[in-house]
Design an enzyme around this catalytic site. Structure first.
Site, PDB file in Angstrom:
ATOM      1  N   ASP A 367      44.528  39.676  33.534  1.00 53.66           N
ATOM      2  CA  ASP A 367      44.011  40.520  34.598  1.00 53.66           C
ATOM      3  C   ASP A 367      44.710  41.873  34.479  1.00 53.66           C
ATOM      4  O   ASP A 367      45.797  41.969  33.891  1.00 53.66           O
ATOM      5  CB  ASP A 367      44.315  39.854  35.943  1.00 53.66           C
ATOM      6  CG  ASP A 367      43.826  40.684  37.104  1.00 53.66           C
ATOM      7  OD1 ASP A 367      42.672  41.118  37.067  1.00 53.66           O
ATOM      8  OD2 ASP A 367      44.616  40.898  38.043  1.00 53.66           O
ATOM      9  N   ASP A 562      47.626  37.258  38.802  1.00 49.22           N
ATOM     10  CA  ASP A 562      48.605  37.195  39.886  1.00 49.22           C
ATOM     11  C   ASP A 562      47.992  37.067  41.277  1.00 49.22           C
ATOM     12  O   ASP A 562      48.673  36.712  42.221  1.00 49.22           O
ATOM     13  CB  ASP A 562      49.491  38.445  39.873  1.00 49.22           C
ATOM     14  CG  ASP A 562      48.721  39.674  40.346  1.00 49.22           C
ATOM     15  OD1 ASP A 562      47.601  39.901  39.850  1.00 49.22           O
ATOM     16  OD2 ASP A 562      49.241  40.401  41.212  1.00 49.22           O
ATOM     17  N   ASP A 566      42.417  35.320  41.309  1.00 52.95           N
ATOM     18  CA  ASP A 566      42.578  34.852  39.928  1.00 52.95           C
ATOM     19  C   ASP A 566      42.698  33.338  39.842  1.00 52.95           C
ATOM     20  O   ASP A 566      42.623  32.773  38.753  1.00 52.95           O
ATOM     21  CB  ASP A 566      43.831  35.483  39.291  1.00 52.95           C
ATOM     22  CG  ASP A 566      43.681  36.980  39.107  1.00 52.95           C
ATOM     23  OD1 ASP A 566      42.544  37.423  38.857  1.00 52.95           O
ATOM     24  OD2 ASP A 566      44.687  37.702  39.221  1.00 52.95           O
TER      25      ASP A 566
END
Length: 675
Positions: A367, A562, A566
């Protein structure tokens, strides 16, 4: 004492013995093993001490004296006297093995190392090879001693790594400061921290500022300075001034307690290699037992000068060398070492199986925000249309004050510094968070939108399409269905982000980045970091689709993220990595691996630890099997004696154990990590 010794042998070699696992074995008080781990660990400590092993040491001394007399001075005692001396040494070194073999035989369990060793040594006595029978039992028991000590040390080192919870807390109760057990501290209590004192429970800082050592949680020795209202976690150490903390979680629910639970659970989750070796040992042991019988009996039909005593001796050699404990002990020990090594550097593997998975990863998907970038946004520019900048900040700040997103925190912080009306006084109602779009709500009776261009399009708000061409993150603001301005936000790359990407490339691993930001922003970050593929403008469900497409294409994939959004992608990946063990609870719970210090370069470390562990494990498998096959052949051919058999068995086991133990003592340097 017998029971503790049984549990220790069982823990080290339970798989090859075909017995139930330690956690499922009944304890003397009727509870399961893990319920009374303190008692068990006490037994484990005793098992490794010299005082507990005085009978074995006495047996070793008697054996050495008899061998020196016989081979050094040619002094051979009377047959009956020698038998008495050797039986004494045999019972001192092997009474527990004999007892365990008897217990297992009562349950019709004959294919275990205790029974094999008992048959082999009693057989040696039956044919008059007293010294060899005693030697087999003495050196076998010494080998078990070293094996058990190594396993116990590995488990203790993993537990000690994070079991740093303090046993007291200074709490404000009834108008005075009281020293209490952290387990009785309640949410909302005020806790005082003296300089050098460990934080006992999670909370928020009440003092204006304080510095903490968070190395136990993150692996980083750099002091972590907290301002008033900052999060403080159990396990941190207050460095240099008196501080006060308001408790936000019970002792049992603290981040540290959960992390410790993860590490303890990790040792119970076996890798595919461990599971294979366990199954192999249960098949291998009865096979070699029957092969030993064939070595003794089959030659009767083919050998003209067949002598039962000689072929029985060869069968006994076969039994001694056949014990698979070098494999069954050294392999889990290697994985314990790998888990411990990773933990010391702020990486928590939730199971040995994930060490194996990381060795096969060929694609790492990351990400952007909070993983490759700091996720600490700052307002760069405020552009107002038709209303004043202060009014724009009032509407945006009030709405964003109800969100914990990093972008929202940046806007709120900026608004509080630049407007006269305190945000808490503004009435906010009907708040709705629209995933991947932004926020919608009512502020002082006005309908306010704050989010990306998709949010405005969704609610039919028109705006200048030139705003779509901007590169930076832009929060669009609409009031009562009318665009009134936007706020430009900027994020920064993490210092080690480029190092992480280059490290992954050095391992021939492809790096893919997914982002909810628009494609131009994601492209700029990817270009700076030299990331292989990048996809921007993704909603949470779009990320899931991209990851699924990569998996369908045959990629063995790890995903690092995080945020709460996600968590679904982390769960979908072959190895889910949570960035920041002190971050999103949902992501940490879902992840297979937790990187506590939030550094993406530790993904490279995790892969290297996995590869090192696997390399050591396979070294042990090849070493043990090669030597055993050679000596088994020599024993069947009459070349190897019981002396060679026991030395080969114990020697290989000790070499395999030492090879596994070295993982625990590797000193990692970032530039030459596990090369």
């Amino acid at each position: 004492m017998d029971y503790i010794r049984y549990k220790q042998y069982h823990s080290a070699c339970g798989d090859c013995c075909g017995a139930e696992s330690q956690a499922d074995s009944p304890q003397p008080d009727g509870h399961r093993g893990h319920k009374h781990k303190d008692d068990h660990e006490h037994g484990a400590d005793n098992h490794g001490s010299w005082t507990v092993h005085w009978p074995l040491l006495a047996a070793l001394f008697i054996l050495m004296v008899m061998l020196v007399l016989e081979y050094g001075f040619d002094v051979i005692p009377e047959r009956w006297l020698g038998l008495v001396i050797y039986i004494t040494a045999y019972l001192l070194s092997g009474y527990e093995v004999l007892l365990l073999a008897f217990r297992k035989a009562l349950r019709l369990d004959f294919f275990n190392e205790f029974f094999l060793m008992s048959i082999a040594t009693l057989g040696a006595f039956a044919i008059g090879s007293y010294s060899e029978g005693v030697a087999v039992m003495v050196f076998y028991s010494i080998g078990e001693w070293f094996q058990d000590t190594a396993v116990n040390n590995a488990k203790r080192s993993i537990k000690a790594l994070l079991d740093i919870r303090p046993d007291q807390a200074t709490v404000w109760r009834d108008g005075i400061w009281k020293t209490l057990d952290p387990a009785v501290v309640q949410i909302g209590d005020r806790v005082q921290l003296k300089p050098g004192e460990k934080v006992a429970v999670d909370g928020i800082l009440l003092s204006e500022h304080a510095a903490f050592d968070s190395a136990a949680l993150t692996g980083e020795s750099k002091p972590d300075t907290k301002e008033k209202g900052g999060a403080v976690y159990a396990g941190m150490i207050n460095l240099n001034q008196l501080a006060e903390v308001s408790v936000t979680a019970l002792f049992k629910d603290s981040k540290l307690s959960r992390i410790l639970e993860m590490v303890q659970d990790a040792t119970t989750r076996k890798s595919q290699t461990q599971l294979f070796i366990s199954r192999f040992a249960k098949i291998y042991t009865p096979i070699v037992f029957f092969l030993a019988l064939l070595v003794v009996l089959l030659p009767m039909a083919f050998v003209a000068d067949y002598t039962f005593r000689d072929w029985l001796y060869r069968g006994l050699v076969f039994l001694v060398i056949s014990c698979p404990c070098a494999l069954v002990v050294s392999i889990p020990l290697g994985y314990f070492g790998g888990i411990g090594l990773a933990s010391r550097h702020g990486i928590l593997f939730k199971g040995a199986n994930y060490l194996d998975v990381m060795t096969k990863v060929d694609t790492v998907v990351v990400d952007k925000t909070g993983t490759m970038t700091r996720g600490v946004f700052r307002v760069q520019q405020v552009v107002a249309a038709d209303i004043s900048v202060e009014e724009l900040l009032q509407f945006a700040g009030a709405l964003e004050s109800k969100s914990s997103h990093p972008v929202a925190l940046a806007i709120v912080s900026y608004a509080q510094q630049n407007i006269n009306v305190p945000l808490p006084r503004l009435e906010v109602s009907a708040l709705e968070e629209i995933a991947g779009h932004g926020l919608k709500g009512r502020v002082e009776g006005h309908e306010v939108l704050a989010g990306n261009t998709r949010l405005l399009t969704k609610f039919g708000v028109s705006y200048a399409h030139s705003l779509n061409e901007g590169v930076d993150t832009m929060v669009m603001i609409a009031v009562d269905g009318r665009y009134v301005g936007h706020i430009i936000i900027a994020d920064e790359l993490k210092p080690d982000a480029a190092e992480a990407v280059s490290g992954l490339h050095a391992l021939s691993i492809r790096v893919v980045m997914l982002s909810g930001d628009k494609q131009e922003v994601a492209d700029r970050v990817a270009s700076e970091l030299q990331i292989d593929e990048v996809y921007g403008g993704l909603l949470p469900e779009d990320k899931v689709g991209r990851v699924q497409a990569l998996k369908d294409g045959g990629s063995k994939m790890a995903f690092a993220g995080d945020g709460v959004n996600d968590a679904p992608v982390v769960a979908l990946a072959d190895a889910g990595i949570a960035m920041g063990g002190l971050g999103s609870d949902a992501t940490v719970e879902t992840a297979d691996i937790v990187i506590q210090n939030d550094q993406p370069s530790r993904i490279v470390t995790a892969i290297k630890v996995g590869r090192l562990t696997r390399r050591v494990v396979w070294q042990n498998i090849v070493l043990a099997m090669s030597v055993k096959l050679i000596v088994l052949g020599l024993g069947a051919g009459g070349v190897a004696t019981l002396w060679e058999a026991v030395i080969a068995d114990v020697g290989v086991a000790l070499l395999a154990i030492l090879n596994a133990v070295r993982i625990q003592h590797i000193s990692i340097r970032e530039q030459e990590l596990l090369s």
